[in-house]
Design a protein around this motif. Sequence first.
Motif, PDB file in Angstrom:
ATOM      1  N   GLY A   1       0.813  -1.212   0.000  1.00 32.18           N
ATOM      2  CA  GLY A   1       0.000   0.000   0.000  1.00 32.18           C
ATOM      3  C   GLY A   1       0.842   1.256   0.000  1.00 32.18           C
ATOM      4  O   GLY A   1       0.523   2.232  -0.695  1.00 32.18           O
ATOM      5  N   ILE A   2       1.946   1.250   0.755  1.00 36.68           N
ATOM      6  CA  ILE A   2       2.818   2.434   0.800  1.00 36.68           C
ATOM      7  C   ILE A   2       3.451   2.698  -0.554  1.00 36.68           C
ATOM      8  O   ILE A   2       3.431   3.830  -1.058  1.00 36.68           O
ATOM      9  CB  ILE A   2       3.901   2.249   1.888  1.00 36.68           C
ATOM     10  CG1 ILE A   2       3.260   2.252   3.278  1.00 36.68           C
ATOM     11  CG2 ILE A   2       4.962   3.341   1.789  1.00 36.68           C
ATOM     12  CD1 ILE A   2       4.220   1.898   4.399  1.00 36.68           C
ATOM     13  N   ILE A   3       4.015   1.654  -1.182  1.00 38.36           N
ATOM     14  CA  ILE A   3       4.635   1.825  -2.498  1.00 38.36           C
ATOM     15  C   ILE A   3       3.590   2.240  -3.532  1.00 38.36           C
ATOM     16  O   ILE A   3       3.844   3.097  -4.393  1.00 38.36           O
ATOM     17  CB  ILE A   3       5.340   0.533  -2.933  1.00 38.36           C
ATOM     18  CG1 ILE A   3       6.539   0.245  -2.021  1.00 38.36           C
ATOM     19  CG2 ILE A   3       5.806   0.630  -4.379  1.00 38.36           C
ATOM     20  CD1 ILE A   3       7.636   1.275  -2.089  1.00 38.36           C
ATOM     21  N   SER A   4       2.392   1.648  -3.451  1.00 41.18           N
ATOM     22  CA  SER A   4       1.329   1.982  -4.405  1.00 41.18           C
ATOM     23  C   SER A   4       0.844   3.420  -4.236  1.00 41.18           C
ATOM     24  O   SER A   4       0.318   4.015  -5.184  1.00 41.18           O
ATOM     25  CB  SER A   4       0.150   1.025  -4.223  1.00 41.18           C
ATOM     26  OG  SER A   4       0.533  -0.304  -4.468  1.00 41.18           O
ATOM     27  N   ALA A   5       1.017   3.965  -3.032  1.00 44.31           N
ATOM     28  CA  ALA A   5       0.540   5.317  -2.758  1.00 44.31           C
ATOM     29  C   ALA A   5       1.532   6.397  -3.183  1.00 44.31           C
ATOM     30  O   ALA A   5       1.159   7.573  -3.284  1.00 44.31           O
ATOM     31  CB  ALA A   5       0.235   5.466  -1.267  1.00 44.31           C
ATOM     32  N   ILE A   6       2.788   6.028  -3.436  1.00 44.71           N
ATOM     33  CA  ILE A   6       3.800   7.037  -3.740  1.00 44.71           C
ATOM     34  C   ILE A   6       3.489   7.849  -4.999  1.00 44.71           C
ATOM     35  O   ILE A   6       3.697   9.071  -5.013  1.00 44.71           O
ATOM     36  CB  ILE A   6       5.197   6.374  -3.821  1.00 44.71           C
ATOM     37  CG1 ILE A   6       5.647   5.977  -2.411  1.00 44.71           C
ATOM     38  CG2 ILE A   6       6.214   7.318  -4.453  1.00 44.71           C
ATOM     39  CD1 ILE A   6       6.984   5.268  -2.369  1.00 44.71           C
ATOM     40  N   PRO A   7       2.966   7.245  -6.110  1.00 47.14           N
ATOM     41  CA  PRO A   7       2.613   8.099  -7.253  1.00 47.14           C
ATOM     42  C   PRO A   7       1.620   9.202  -6.893  1.00 47.14           C
ATOM     43  O   PRO A   7       1.641  10.281  -7.492  1.00 47.14           O
ATOM     44  CB  PRO A   7       1.996   7.098  -8.247  1.00 47.14           C
ATOM     45  CG  PRO A   7       2.627   5.798  -7.909  1.00 47.14           C
ATOM     46  CD  PRO A   7       2.794   5.809  -6.416  1.00 47.14           C
ATOM     47  N   ALA A   8       0.769   8.944  -5.909  1.00 52.21           N
ATOM     48  CA  ALA A   8      -0.198   9.952  -5.489  1.00 52.21           C
ATOM     49  C   ALA A   8       0.493  11.168  -4.893  1.00 52.21           C
ATOM     50  O   ALA A   8       0.014  12.305  -5.043  1.00 52.21           O
ATOM     51  CB  ALA A   8      -1.169   9.356  -4.476  1.00 52.21           C
ATOM     52  N   ALA A   9       1.618  10.962  -4.213  1.00 51.02           N
ATOM     53  CA  ALA A   9       2.362  12.098  -3.666  1.00 51.02           C
ATOM     54  C   ALA A   9       2.863  12.997  -4.793  1.00 51.02           C
ATOM     55  O   ALA A   9       2.842  14.228  -4.691  1.00 51.02           O
ATOM     56  CB  ALA A   9       3.525  11.597  -2.817  1.00 51.02           C
ATOM     57  N   GLY A  10       3.313  12.373  -5.892  1.00 48.25           N
ATOM     58  CA  GLY A  10       3.717  13.159  -7.054  1.00 48.25           C
ATOM     59  C   GLY A  10       2.562  13.909  -7.677  1.00 48.25           C
ATOM     60  O   GLY A  10       2.706  15.063  -8.117  1.00 48.25           O
ATOM     61  N   MET A  11       1.389  13.297  -7.715  1.00 55.90           N
ATOM     62  CA  MET A  11       0.208  13.956  -8.268  1.00 55.90           C
ATOM     63  C   MET A  11      -0.217  15.136  -7.390  1.00 55.90           C
ATOM     64  O   MET A  11      -0.646  16.177  -7.897  1.00 55.90           O
ATOM     65  CB  MET A  11      -0.926  12.950  -8.426  1.00 55.90           C
ATOM     66  CG  MET A  11      -0.603  11.830  -9.394  1.00 55.90           C
ATOM     67  SD  MET A  11      -1.934  10.643  -9.612  1.00 55.90           S
ATOM     68  CE  MET A  11      -3.018  11.569 -10.682  1.00 55.90           C
ATOM     69  N   MET A  12      -0.102  14.980  -6.085  1.00 53.64           N
ATOM     70  CA  MET A  12      -0.419  16.089  -5.185  1.00 53.64           C
ATOM     71  C   MET A  12       0.550  17.242  -5.401  1.00 53.64           C
ATOM     72  O   MET A  12       0.149  18.402  -5.449  1.00 53.64           O
ATOM     73  CB  MET A  12      -0.360  15.602  -3.732  1.00 53.64           C
ATOM     74  CG  MET A  12      -1.443  14.613  -3.367  1.00 53.64           C
ATOM     75  SD  MET A  12      -1.194  13.867  -1.735  1.00 53.64           S
ATOM     76  CE  MET A  12      -1.349  15.309  -0.691  1.00 53.64           C
TER      77      MET A  12
END
Length: 386
Positions: A42-53
């Motif tokens: 879940g943490i690795i999968s969530a990292i692209p979202a940090a870039g989108m933010m």
Amino acid sequence: MNMRLLAGLLFAVSVVGFSLGASLPLVSLRLHEAGASTLEIGIISAIPAAGMMLSAFLVDACCRHLTRRTIYLLSFSLCTVSIALLESAFASLWLLGLLRLGLGLGMGIAIILGESWVNELCPDHNRGKIMALYATSFTGFQVLGPAMLAVLGANSPWITGVVTACYGLALLCIVLTVPNDHVEHEEGDKSFGLAGFFRVAPALCVAVLFFSFFDAVVLSLLPVYASSHGFAVGVAALMVTVVFAGDMLFQLPLGWLADRVERTGLHLACGLVAMSIGIGLPWLLNMTWLLWPLLVVLGAVAGGIYTLALVLIGQRFKGQDLVTANASVGLLWGVGSLIGPLVSGAAMDVAPHGLPMALALMAGLFVCFARQSYRRHGRMRPVADR
């Protein structure tokens, strides 16, 4: 309408959808096979979202200093590098995380500007159909990612190779179709900022949060959830394809319907159906004859929540407010994509059916906000019917 630009934007967002659909389940399944916990996945999968933010805060500066073509070329080049190096990154979680962050940043800028420019191109009476076409282009190619994964397997290097080649075609398309001019900035103060969008349109904010949550969770954790309940990995990946096939096939009919009926009522109905299927998903796993058609319906109504949010944003906001609203959408997409895998991964560690519980709760949250907001601000019918 600038059909050349519209065609270029549609193809560009299709490649973004394809890369997202292929890379999210690829990364999560590779990590799952390597013995990573669902929380780590879940943490690795969530990292692209940090870039989108992060991209939501960079869009305005990019538009002021760079041409449209340059912004898109830089964004898609970053995505290309992030995918091309993915195969060699699984030996280091830090490198993997950095590449996923770069992919999210590039995709975020492309999605925010693409939605803004397409909404600007739309005549009001056809806004539903055109925005549905945009959403269908994204989802249609997103479906190909898990499908390719199901056919080739999670360990095939052909997956990243094909996605990288598609990004090369997208870069060529951008050169040929996107004008090398600056985005026009209208004079006058904006009515709200990035954070103020929630105050102005809470139901639309929660709609974007729900779909980004749904999109990230289905791509990254639905295969893990299904395989942990006895489904083969190939079948689990196929479930993702079926969900997004429903999204792809029904957005144009929903867009056509949105141009003819009361849009907020249709929006709320999609939320109620999504919540109901989420609640029933643990029981549906034992009724495969009903599971597969309802996965199609789930994809259709979940995608409809997002498509109708874009339609209502374009109908309600103009000028700088439209750009700010779409930047807020990009920020909210990042938030939903970030919390989706984290919350659902943690929920799956706590309860065997934590994933459908999380999806049902998010859909219920949208329904609550939509009922209150639409009751307070009134209903919104298509412009031609007013």
